[in-house]
Enzyme design. Structure first.
Site, PDB file in Angstrom:
ATOM      1  N   ARG A 118       0.825  -1.212   0.000  1.00  0.00           N
ATOM      2  CA  ARG A 118       0.000   0.000   0.000  1.00  0.00           C
ATOM      3  C   ARG A 118       0.856   1.259   0.000  1.00  0.00           C
ATOM      4  NH1 ARG A 118      -4.087  -2.746   4.271  1.00  0.00           N
ATOM      5  NH2 ARG A 118      -2.122  -3.252   5.272  1.00  0.00           N
ATOM      6  N   ARG A 125      12.091  -0.771   7.707  1.00  0.00           N
ATOM      7  CA  ARG A 125      12.657  -1.074   9.020  1.00  0.00           C
ATOM      8  C   ARG A 125      14.153  -1.254   8.852  1.00  0.00           C
ATOM      9  NH1 ARG A 125       8.726   0.445  11.004  1.00  0.00           N
ATOM     10  NH2 ARG A 125       7.221  -0.613  12.340  1.00  0.00           N
ATOM     11  N   GLU A 182      17.353   1.624  16.899  1.00  0.00           N
ATOM     12  CA  GLU A 182      16.873   2.996  17.139  1.00  0.00           C
ATOM     13  C   GLU A 182      16.745   3.251  18.638  1.00  0.00           C
ATOM     14  OE1 GLU A 182      13.260   3.330  14.867  1.00  0.00           O
ATOM     15  OE2 GLU A 182      14.301   2.914  13.002  1.00  0.00           O
ATOM     16  N   HIS A 236      13.253   8.238  12.153  1.00  0.00           N
ATOM     17  CA  HIS A 236      12.008   7.460  12.061  1.00  0.00           C
ATOM     18  C   HIS A 236      10.766   8.368  12.168  1.00  0.00           C
ATOM     19  CE1 HIS A 236      10.176   3.213  12.781  1.00  0.00           C
ATOM     20  NE2 HIS A 236       9.339   4.003  12.140  1.00  0.00           N
TER      21      HIS A 236
HETATM   22  C1  8YV Z   1       5.482   4.115  14.156  1.00  0.00           C
HETATM   23  C2  8YV Z   1       5.971   2.939  12.134  1.00  0.00           C
HETATM   24  O1  8YV Z   1       4.204   3.703  14.375  1.00  0.00           O
HETATM   25  O2  8YV Z   1       3.754   2.566  11.484  1.00  0.00           O
HETATM   26  C3  8YV Z   1       4.873   2.082  11.632  1.00  0.00           C
HETATM   27  O3  8YV Z   1       5.127   0.893  11.390  1.00  0.00           O
HETATM   28  O4  8YV Z   1       7.083   2.552  12.142  1.00  0.00           O
HETATM   29  C4  8YV Z   1       5.691   4.295  12.681  1.00  0.00           C
HETATM   30  O5  8YV Z   1       4.613   4.878  12.067  1.00  0.00           O
HETATM   31  C5  8YV Z   1       5.690   5.355  14.909  1.00  0.00           C
HETATM   32  O6  8YV Z   1       7.028   5.658  14.834  1.00  0.00           O
HETATM   33  C6  8YV Z   1       5.288   5.202  16.360  1.00  0.00           C
HETATM   34  O7  8YV Z   1       6.004   4.204  16.974  1.00  0.00           O
END
Ligand code: 8YV
Length: 321
Positions: free
Chosen positions: A154, A234, A263, A281
């Site tokens: 997506r 990631r 991180e 991030h």
């Molecule tokens: C985290 C993310 O949710 O949606 C994801 O998979 O990595 C980010 O959007 C955000 O950093 C909060 O932890």
């Protein structure tokens, strides 16, 4: 007595009022804090508010014997162990889609930045070097180039849609070719071949056992000294040591990185390099998108409290009635 919703995130007063119809709430900053709660309290926890980036130990989850539902803030669900969650039949909600645009925007920003040297040339101006050294060296074009998307899901589709505006040719690799995408998007059957064929490679694949270090040394070698890597997925999907070496030795042209293995720690070797743009991030981190993510994660709890199922469940956490 109401059941307890244990939250690893802070919840706004407004959301607390909505959740309070069903739950008592306890906010904690980390898992160590959970260990200070009494067994009696932990046994009352039926709901857990977690995130896409916070790892949960089995020990912690075992300490919540009556856990029924987790709402996770984010689209990635790599911190959750499929076998464990399914074994306990825990409902696991997450927040896909609402962040696609924002994450795709940041992928484009990183690509444009590293190619056109936006932040590096900004530093050049601020350091007075435009005056002392003259014009900044020539950068590299983006428009009309070949863009590889590793993981055309997506978010990948939104990246491709934006790249069309830059008249880029789209190539992609997934486990299988997609039948529901424009015919002009060319399927390439391995990450290495994809890397060989493109000027920019954007990684947008979920992190799991199959994709761990999918961008390895061979893929980086295939990318070569004229091509760039962008990672908004990631840290774990890239061999970070190999990437640092490739950037130091300029065996790839550059990288735009929003995610890292450990991180918030970023390999310090990257700090000295102008061929890499680093963001902490933040791909989903806008007021609008975070609001939409919060809203969906709260709705996941409310839906569960009212209907016994979350509103949007992680694909592998769906159970027969
Ligand atoms: C985290 C993310 O949710 O949606 C994801 O998979 O990595 C980010 O959007 C955000 O950093 C909060 O932890």
């Amino acid at each position: 007595m109401k059941p307890i919703l244990l939250s690893l995130l802070s919840i706004s007063d407004e959301d607390k009022a909505r959740l309070n119809v069903h739950y008592e709430m306890i906010e904690i900053k980390n898992l160590d804090e959970a260990a200070t709660l009494s067994d009696e309290t932990l046994a009352r926890v039926t709901a857990l508010y977690g995130s896409a980036t916070k790892q949960l130990s089995f020990e912690f989850l075992d300490s919540l014997p009556n856990l029924q539902v987790i709402s996770s803030f984010g689209v990635g669900y790599d911190p959750y162990d499929e076998a464990y969650i399914r074994h306990r039949k825990i409902r696991l909600g997450y927040t896909p889609d609402v962040l696609n645009d924002c994450v795709a925007d940041l992928a484009m920003a990183l690509m444009l930045d590293v190619a056109r040297q936006v932040t590096a040339s900004d530093r050049y101006v601020r350091e007075g070097r435009w005056v002392s050294e003259g014009p900044y060296p020539l950068a590299v074009s983006v428009t009309g180039k070949r863009l590889g998307i590793l993981g055309l899901g997506r978010i990948g589709l939104e990246i491709a849609a934006r790249a069309k505006g830059f008249r880029m040719r789209i190539l992609y690799h997934n486990r299988n070719p997609r039948q529901d995408v424009p015919e002009s998007y060319q399927y390439i059957d391995s990450p290495i071949e994809l890397a060989k064929a493109v000027d920019y490679l954007i990684v947008a694949t979920p992190a799991n056992a199959e994709t761990e270090k999918i961008v390895n040394q061979e893929v980086l070698e295939a990318l070569g000294p004229k091509a760039y890597l962008i990672n908004i997925a990631r840290g774990a999907v890239v061999d970070e040591d190999a990437l640092v070496q490739a950037l130091q030795n300029k065996t790839i042209a550059g990288a735009g990185l929003d995610v890292f293995v450990n991180e918030p720690h970023v390999p310090e070797a990257l700090f000295a390099l102008d061929n890499v743009v680093i963001t902490p991030h933040v791909a989903s981190a806008t007021v609008e998108t975070r609001h939409a993510m919060r809203e969906l994660s709260i709705e996941n709890f409310l839906h569960f409290a009212e209907h016994g199922e979350v509103k949007v469940a992680v694909p592998w956490a769906q159970y027969d009635k």
